[in-house]
Design an enzyme around this catalytic site. Structure first.
Site, PDB file in Angstrom:
ATOM      1  N   THR A 217      22.205  21.108   4.406  1.00  0.00           N
ATOM      2  CA  THR A 217      22.879  22.276   4.989  1.00  0.00           C
ATOM      3  C   THR A 217      22.936  23.417   3.976  1.00  0.00           C
ATOM      4  OG1 THR A 217      24.196  21.013   6.516  1.00  0.00           O
ATOM      5  CG2 THR A 217      25.200  23.026   5.720  1.00  0.00           C
ATOM      6  N   GLY A 269      28.067  17.961   3.784  1.00  0.00           N
ATOM      7  CA  GLY A 269      28.364  16.528   3.692  1.00  0.00           C
ATOM      8  C   GLY A 269      28.400  15.944   5.082  1.00  0.00           C
ATOM      9  N   GLY A 271      29.629  15.493   8.298  1.00  0.00           N
ATOM     10  CA  GLY A 271      30.553  16.379   8.989  1.00  0.00           C
ATOM     11  C   GLY A 271      31.775  15.709   9.562  1.00  0.00           C
TER      12      GLY A 271
END
Ligand code: ASP
Length: 349
Positions: A217, A269, A271
């Site tokens: 992300t 990380g 989620g």
């Protein structure tokens, strides 16, 4: 009588002096609010067990190159007076256009081999925010998130509703095939196999199959020359996720948050853990209610993620141009340009 007259004269003189001194002070503080002149920004490109990825020197150099390009682009925009939210969009767009990161072009596949993208942006001055989830044909999800923030009365639009809103507002669409990359496809096949293996050998293998994965992300936090901060996050989510699954990135207070009074945060990380712990909001709240530093709040928040059995990291900035990074993993793609104009990019701990 003479004493009284003298005292009155003295008091008058003091009032005049205070007034003379006071006025420029007020004017000066408004001026400095208007133009602090110290932009700064930070990015992440996901956290993970990065040593195990065995990046070649060329691959590492490419990560650094793209992160540097994104930072320099954002910094130049901030310097010329663009808002922190505008810089966040420009920076994240560059990371979205790179196949290296799990956002936009490099997004991971869900279980059905489809890319479903999430993004969010938040303005720390107004607390305005916009987010989109589960879009499949939007080249730069962060643009659409900003459009939701600026031009709709909503905060979060998902799926077809988000795409319809995009087409009504002239946003560029791409074919879903635009998001296909060979390495993400391979990752999906591996993730599917690992799941089978885990089921087949669940009694023998205690290793978490996610442990070797990285969260790619992307996120950006920025401080503009007007003293306002903003945060943005964009993601393809998790490889092999069920269709319709939405993570923390587009959820305000979980993966993304900004408030001039405290800080701007972007997380990466798994989620589900970040949602349960409201990590981005937790960082802001610790600063607000406990009065702790940006750095301590970020460190404490990721420690809570770790204690909870989760993994990942965050980046944050405040209106003093303090920048913080924290992660539970062995690395996180990250970088900053601080208020002194110093640029740094890093991958490992
Ligand atoms: N936080 C993202 C999610 O759970 C994944 C990531 O950080 O890479 O969707």
């Amino acid at each position: 009588m003479r004493t009284l007259c003298f005292s009155l004269l003295l008091a008058l003189l003091m009032i005049t002096a205070c007034k003379d001194e006071g006025e420029p002070k007020v004017a000066k503080s408004i001026e400095s609010m208007k133009n602090k002149g110290l932009p700064a920004l930070a990015i992440h490109g996901g956290a993970g067990n990065l040593k195990k990825l065995n990046l070649t020197a060329e691959e590492e150099a490419e990560y650094h190159r793209v992160m540097k390009q994104a930072l320099e682009t954002g910094y130049a925009l901030l310097k010329e007076g663009k808002s922190s939210a505008e810089a966040v969009v420009a920076v994240i767009s560059i990371l979205e256009d790179s196949p290296l990161f799990n956002a936009g072009k490099g997004a991971v596949f869900n279980h059905d081999g489809v890319n479903e993208l999430d993004a969010a942006i938040m303005n720390g001055e107004s607390l305005d925010c916009g987010a989109i989830a589960g879009v499949k044909r939007i080249k730069n999800p962060i643009h659409l998130a900003k459009l939701v923030m600026d031009s709709s009365k909503y905060v979060l639009l998902a799926g077809n509703g988000a795409e319809d809103f995009a087409s009504e507002n002239g946003v560029a669409f791409v074919e879903p095939s635009y998001f296909f990359t060979e390495h993400r496809w391979k990752q999906l096949q591996e993730a599917k196999e690992e799941k089978d293996m885990k089921l087949d050998h669940s009694g023998l293998n205690n290793t978490d199959p996610d442990a070797e994965k990285k969260f790619g992300t992307v996120g950006c936090v920025a401080l503009d020359i007007y003293g306002n901060i903003a945060a943005g996050t964009s993601t393809g989510g998790l490889t092999n996720k069920q269709y319709g699954r939405i993570g923390d990135s587009p959820l305000i207070g979980a993966g993304t948050y900004a408030n001039n009074a405290t800080c701007a945060v972007s997380c990466t990380g798994k989620g589900e853990d970040f949602i349960k712990l409201s990590v981005a909001n937790d960082i802001s709240s610790m600063i607000k209610y406990q009065g702790i530093s940006l750095d301590s709040a970020c460190t404490s928040a990721v420690q809570k993620v770790k204690d909870f059995g989760g993994r990942g990291g965050c980046i944050a900035i405040n209106t003093n141009a303090d920048i913080a990074f924290a992660f539970t993993t062995t690395g996180m793609f990250r970088g900053y340009i601080n208020a002194q104009g110093i640029l740094k990019t890093d991958i490992y701990k």
